[in-house]
Design an enzyme around this catalytic site. Structure first.
Site, PDB file in Angstrom:
ATOM      1  N   ASP A  48      -5.652  -3.479  -2.705  1.00 43.33           N
ATOM      2  CA  ASP A  48      -4.537  -3.242  -1.839  1.00 43.33           C
ATOM      3  C   ASP A  48      -4.191  -4.414  -0.926  1.00 43.33           C
ATOM      4  OD1 ASP A  48      -3.321  -2.131   0.723  1.00 43.33           O
ATOM      5  OD2 ASP A  48      -4.343  -0.231   0.356  1.00 43.33           O
ATOM      6  N   SER A  79       0.899  -1.414  -0.021  1.00 42.98           N
ATOM      7  CA  SER A  79      -0.146  -0.007   0.068  1.00 42.98           C
ATOM      8  C   SER A  79       1.021   1.323   0.044  1.00 42.98           C
ATOM      9  CB  SER A  79      -1.026   0.128   1.232  1.00 42.98           C
ATOM     10  OG  SER A  79      -1.929   1.018   0.931  1.00 42.98           O
TER      11      SER A  79
END
Length: 576
Positions: free
Chosen positions: A419, A276
């Site tokens: 993510d 991320s």
């Protein structure tokens, strides 16, 4: 005239004005009819109208209905070429018994065939004329099947051409061809090693000072899974968690390490992994080799552009595209920052560490982690995580940071990425696993894991009890999400397995736990103050990390590296 006799008479009219037709294969296969004369067309239309009118007289005695149908049918027939319904009648009469007027089902089927043909012709007449497609030979469409012997022969030929190259420009071109060949056919790795590619390229790299040639050789080494001896006592690993805007904390802590060691991030670590927000920082500091000060400025600028959005626009976008913020703008800014360079091409940059980012593949039966790599594992070495190196650098960051509801999913090939934090918000264990595959016989020198902040639970939150029979869906979802994105569980496990002077975890307590998209200046300033306070309280710990990162290789290890290099040059280690 009966209906069956009309059909036979119609057939005789067609036969007398057109050549004979041949039937091939099944009984339904009829060759296209030649162009008819205007007189034949009129006869066909009149006969068809007569037969349909007689058929309707049998099934409906209402004369008004018959006249209306006949009139409408006549107007339709004037717009349609007779060869359309002519074929339908001939096909019907040729494949079935000649229908009698009492056989209503057969006659109904014939009329249906005629009407279907007319509808099809009229629908096609309203469309634009289709341009005939170019006929492409079959050999151009089919993917050539390359045998194992062909791949080995091609590999041997490219390596021989490198040996026989007379100029440095020619040698560089042949090395690029080898890189492309291995990238196209990964199974050529084993053949290249057997043919002495590593030995040859090591010799060339030791004899040249051309940075372009050295970069091309390093890329081939990355594709072959070959790693040079490490500069330190062992493997130095950097791991960065996800957390959105709270990545500023990590930048501040890395800046502190740079000050203590006098080295940049890409020089301090041999392996860098992020998820991320951590993926963006890893790509920027490791592959792009940017400074912490410049990254801090750009990070705030990009966050302000992305996370500044009206509630109405964000809500409508969330409903339609499942992303609150502008995904296209996000991708555009990433490309501006990272360019169009591929992951494997980052190894051409001098001192570039091994790099990986982690995403979550969500279009499989089970959600699984995916590792974007700027390297290839050695031949027959298998990772526990699926992944690849045939992506762009910005795509690796984009896929890993595709936070649900914040940005849209990232589709790469047949995989849909989100993510990586929904599975692996603390990628330290992934980083250790991948690093040990690259350097299996090398000890771990230092593991530095950075979190993006945590909040101090209050006493009321710690001891708050809820009734045993009360549990909302919202609470269940949030608890599952907290469990999936927990970072301290991995930390607890690694702190038990690794020595204190090897494993270091930094995850500051925050005055206020900010959301991933927070851009209010006052809260950002408070976040930076929390980082400075954390650095002061943990000065000794940072000093120990700096000392561990600067440990040099021992004399015994240097001798072992020298012997290994000699074996490589002589070809002893290349024979599998």
């Amino acid at each position: 005239m009966s209906f069956s006799k009309g059909i036979r008479h119609y057939r005789r009219c067609v036969i007398t004005t057109t050549p004979a037709r041949t039937f091939t294969g099944s009984s339904n296969a009829v060759e296209p009819q030649p162009k008819m004369t205007s007189r034949t067309m009129s006869v066909m239309q009149w006969k068809l109208l007569t037969n349909i009118k007689e058929y309707l007289a049998k099934i409906s005695p209402d004369k008004t209905f018959q006249n209306i149908i006949s009139k409408e049918f006549a107007q339709i027939l004037q717009k349609v070429q007779p060869n359309v319904y002519g074929r339908n009648i001939i096909r019907f009469e040729s494949t079935t018994l000649v229908p009698t007027i009492d056989n209503k089902n057969s006659a109904s089927e014939m009329v249906g065939n005629v009407i279907n043909g007319i509808k099809m012709k009229m629908s096609n007449s309203n469309e634009e004329p289709q341009v005939p497609k170019e006929v492409v030979p079959r050999w151009k469409n089919e993917v050539p099947s390359i045998t194992k012997n062909s791949i080995m022969s091609r590999t041997r030929h490219v390596i021989d051409s490198i040996v026989n190259a007379e100029t440095e420009e020619s040698r560089l071109k042949r090395i690029e061809e080898l890189s492309f060949h291995i990238h196209q056919y990964p199974e050529a790795k084993n053949a290249a090693v057997k043919e002495g590619a590593i030995r040859l390229l090591l010799r060339i790299r030791g004899q040249t000072q051309n940075p372009i040639v050295i970069g091309a050789i390093n890329e081939v080494f990355a594709l072959l899974g070959h790693c040079d001896p490490l500069p330190g006592r062992g493997i130095r690993i950097l791991s960065i968690d996800g957390g959105g805007i709270r990545g500023i904390l990590v930048i501040q802590m890395l800046k502190k390490l740079e000050e203590l060691t006098g080295k940049r991030v890409y020089e301090m670590f041999d392996y860098v992994c992020g998820v991320s927000t951590g993926a963006i920082l890893a790509c920027s500091l490791g592959a792009m080799q940017r400074t912490c000060d410049q990254l801090h400025k750009d990070y705030l600028d990009i966050s302000t552009k992305i996370f500044t959005q009206s509630t109405i626009k964000g809500t409508s976008s969330l409903v339609w595209s499942h992303s609150y913020y502008d995904t296209e703008l996000w991708e555009k800014l990433l490309i501006e920052q990272m360019g169009d360079i591929s992951l494997i091409s980052t190894t051409r940059t001098p001192n570039c560490p091994k790099l990986s980012t982690v995403s979550a593949v969500v279009n499989h039966e089970r959600v699984s982690a995916y590792v974007f790599r700027n390297y290839s594992l050695p031949y027959r070495v298998q990772s526990q995580y699926q992944g690849g190196n045939d992506h762009k650098l910005w795509q690796a960051a984009r896929a890993s940071a595709a936070a649900p509801t914040y940005f849209g999913e990232c589709k790469l090939g047949n995989l849909l990425h989100q993510d990586g934090g929904i599975l692996v918000n603390n990628p330290t264990a992934v980083a250790i696993h991948e690093a040990k595959l690259l350097w299996p016989n090398t000890p771990i020198q230092c593991v530095v894991s950075f979190g993006t902040g945590r909040s101090v639970p209050t006493q009321s939150e710690s001891f708050r009890e809820q009734p045993a029979n009360v549990s909302s869906w919202k609470n269940k979802f949030l608890k599952i999400l907290d469990s999936a994105t927990d970072t301290e569980g991995v930390h607890t496990m690694l702190s038990d397995l690794l020595p204190e002077d090897v494993y270091f975890r930094f995850n500051p307590y925050l005055t206020e736990m900010l959301s991933m998209s927070e851009i209010e200046p006052k809260k950002i300033e408070q976040l930076e103050r929390d980082a400075l306070m954390y650095l002061r309280r943990n000065e000794d710990k940072f000093q120990r990390v700096a000392k561990a990162l600067l440990e040099k290789r021992s004399i015994t290890q240097k001798i072992a590296d020298l012997l290994y290099e000699k074996k490589e040059l002589l070809g002893f280690t290349s024979k599998l």
